[in-house]
Design a protein around this motif. Structure first.
Motif, PDB file in Angstrom:
ATOM      1  N   PHE A  78     -33.982   4.109  47.946  1.00  0.00           N
ATOM      2  CA  PHE A  78     -34.081   4.077  49.329  1.00  0.00           C
ATOM      3  C   PHE A  78     -34.728   5.537  50.035  1.00  0.00           C
ATOM      4  O   PHE A  78     -35.407   5.404  51.142  1.00  0.00           O
ATOM      5  CB  PHE A  78     -33.077   3.616  50.189  1.00  0.00           C
ATOM      6  N   PHE A  79     -34.773   6.487  49.025  1.00  0.00           N
ATOM      7  CA  PHE A  79     -35.294   7.800  49.426  1.00  0.00           C
ATOM      8  C   PHE A  79     -36.988   7.461  49.630  1.00  0.00           C
ATOM      9  O   PHE A  79     -37.486   7.869  50.597  1.00  0.00           O
ATOM     10  CB  PHE A  79     -35.155   8.884  48.380  1.00  0.00           C
ATOM     11  N   GLY A  80     -37.366   6.898  48.556  1.00  0.00           N
ATOM     12  CA  GLY A  80     -38.755   6.498  48.290  1.00  0.00           C
ATOM     13  C   GLY A  80     -39.313   5.420  49.529  1.00  0.00           C
ATOM     14  O   GLY A  80     -40.357   5.685  50.304  1.00  0.00           O
ATOM     15  N   VAL A  81     -38.568   4.335  49.983  1.00  0.00           N
ATOM     16  CA  VAL A  81     -38.825   3.331  51.060  1.00  0.00           C
ATOM     17  C   VAL A  81     -38.865   4.101  52.349  1.00  0.00           C
ATOM     18  O   VAL A  81     -39.490   3.863  53.239  1.00  0.00           O
ATOM     19  CB  VAL A  81     -37.690   2.151  50.848  1.00  0.00           C
ATOM     20  N   VAL A 101     -34.111  11.259  53.101  1.00  0.00           N
ATOM     21  CA  VAL A 101     -32.820  11.667  52.972  1.00  0.00           C
ATOM     22  C   VAL A 101     -31.763  11.014  53.672  1.00  0.00           C
ATOM     23  O   VAL A 101     -30.761  10.338  52.948  1.00  0.00           O
ATOM     24  CB  VAL A 101     -32.757  13.149  52.973  1.00  0.00           C
ATOM     25  N   VAL A 102     -32.106  10.610  54.836  1.00  0.00           N
ATOM     26  CA  VAL A 102     -31.074  10.050  55.969  1.00  0.00           C
ATOM     27  C   VAL A 102     -30.791   8.403  55.295  1.00  0.00           C
ATOM     28  O   VAL A 102     -29.859   7.869  55.036  1.00  0.00           O
ATOM     29  CB  VAL A 102     -31.504  10.113  57.233  1.00  0.00           C
ATOM     30  N   VAL A 103     -32.189   8.024  55.182  1.00  0.00           N
ATOM     31  CA  VAL A 103     -32.128   6.410  54.848  1.00  0.00           C
ATOM     32  C   VAL A 103     -31.601   6.131  53.416  1.00  0.00           C
ATOM     33  O   VAL A 103     -30.798   5.222  53.086  1.00  0.00           O
ATOM     34  CB  VAL A 103     -33.736   5.795  54.810  1.00  0.00           C
ATOM     35  N   GLY A 104     -31.960   7.118  52.546  1.00  0.00           N
ATOM     36  CA  GLY A 104     -31.404   6.975  50.930  1.00  0.00           C
ATOM     37  C   GLY A 104     -29.919   7.119  51.143  1.00  0.00           C
ATOM     38  O   GLY A 104     -29.132   6.359  50.388  1.00  0.00           O
ATOM     39  N   THR A 105     -29.366   7.953  51.939  1.00  0.00           N
ATOM     40  CA  THR A 105     -27.903   8.232  52.250  1.00  0.00           C
ATOM     41  C   THR A 105     -27.049   7.226  52.595  1.00  0.00           C
ATOM     42  O   THR A 105     -26.311   6.735  52.073  1.00  0.00           O
ATOM     43  CB  THR A 105     -27.547   9.485  52.795  1.00  0.00           C
ATOM     44  N   ALA A 109     -24.420   4.337  50.632  1.00  0.00           N
ATOM     45  CA  ALA A 109     -23.122   4.143  51.142  1.00  0.00           C
ATOM     46  C   ALA A 109     -23.043   2.535  51.482  1.00  0.00           C
ATOM     47  O   ALA A 109     -21.927   1.832  50.867  1.00  0.00           O
ATOM     48  CB  ALA A 109     -22.952   4.750  52.484  1.00  0.00           C
ATOM     49  N   VAL A 110     -24.259   1.864  52.029  1.00  0.00           N
ATOM     50  CA  VAL A 110     -23.915   0.381  52.121  1.00  0.00           C
ATOM     51  C   VAL A 110     -23.917  -0.235  50.666  1.00  0.00           C
ATOM     52  O   VAL A 110     -23.274  -1.242  50.535  1.00  0.00           O
ATOM     53  CB  VAL A 110     -25.149  -0.038  53.126  1.00  0.00           C
ATOM     54  N   LEU A 111     -24.961   0.156  49.757  1.00  0.00           N
ATOM     55  CA  LEU A 111     -24.678  -0.631  48.524  1.00  0.00           C
ATOM     56  C   LEU A 111     -23.266  -0.534  47.656  1.00  0.00           C
ATOM     57  O   LEU A 111     -23.048  -1.228  46.931  1.00  0.00           O
ATOM     58  CB  LEU A 111     -25.968  -0.234  47.695  1.00  0.00           C
TER      59      LEU A 111
END
Length: 207
Positions: A78-81, A101-105, A109-111
């Motif tokens: 999700f860092f890439g996405v 970074v924000v999206v990846g973090t 957490a959700v996953l």
């Protein structure tokens, strides 16, 4: 930068999808895991200069050991996405990195909750840790000696390979060491001892 984000999304997404599929199929037990055994040394304890032993939580070493493979892969994916989405919206390179970074973090957490739910469903039902008594397993995360803390072992329970919490009254058990389950403390924790020590004790009792 777009190529880097795309690479992260493709590689991470492929591994994440495979991991989820194997977890749902119950192959190899808990692939999400609870932590990678980085085998880090314990940190000095205050002014004494003595290493801390048997701490179940706290400190950089414990934090590092709680980094999971599933979490790392989720973040990369999700860092890439997130980076690709930000760049597609015309955001600058620095802004894209921040968004990635924000999206990846957040996605990690959700996953983590999602994988935990899957593992909980897998672990529910008729699985009883008492059926593991007498089984031979392998240490995954170091089990502190003298019941000084909790480690992890892989053991077969009712035909399934499970990663479970473990304690030992004997010497410290290191990753890869063969162990024998001697007692089921509860539905999540087993008491184990070194296989070599168990065999020696059994042989002495037979004499």
């Amino acid at each position: 930068m777009s190529t880097f984000f795309l690479f992260c999304a493709i590689v991470g997404g492929t591994i994440l999808a495979l991991q989820l599929l194997l977890t749902l199929l119950g192959v190899g037990g808990d692939l999400g895991g609870e932590g990678l055994d980085l085998d880090l040394p314990d940190l000095p304890d205050g002014d004494t200069g003595e290493p801390t032993v048997g701490h179940d939580a706290g400190g950089f070493s414990d934090l590092a050991k709680r980094i999971t493979f599933q979490g790392v892969v989720s973040f990369i994916t999700f860092f890439g996405v997130g980076g690709l989405a930000a760049q597609g919206s015309g955001v600058s390179s620095v802004g894209s990195l921040v968004a990635a970074v924000v999206v990846g973090t957040l996605a990690t957490a959700v996953l983590a909750f999602a994988f935990a739910g899957v593992r909980k469903l897998q672990g529910s039902g008729s699985l009883s840790m008492s059926n593991a008594v007498g089984s031979i397993g392998r240490v995954y995360l170091t089990v502190p000696g003298g019941n000084g803390g909790v480690g992890k072992v892989f053991v077969t329970v009712q035909g399934r390979s499970e990663e479970v919490r473990a304690v030992t009254p004997g010497p410290e058990l290191r990753p890869g060491e063969a162990v024998v389950v001697v007692h089921a403390i509860d539905d999540r924790t087993l008491e184990v001892v070194s296989q070599s020590a168990y065999v020696a004790k059994t042989a002495s009792l037979a004499d």
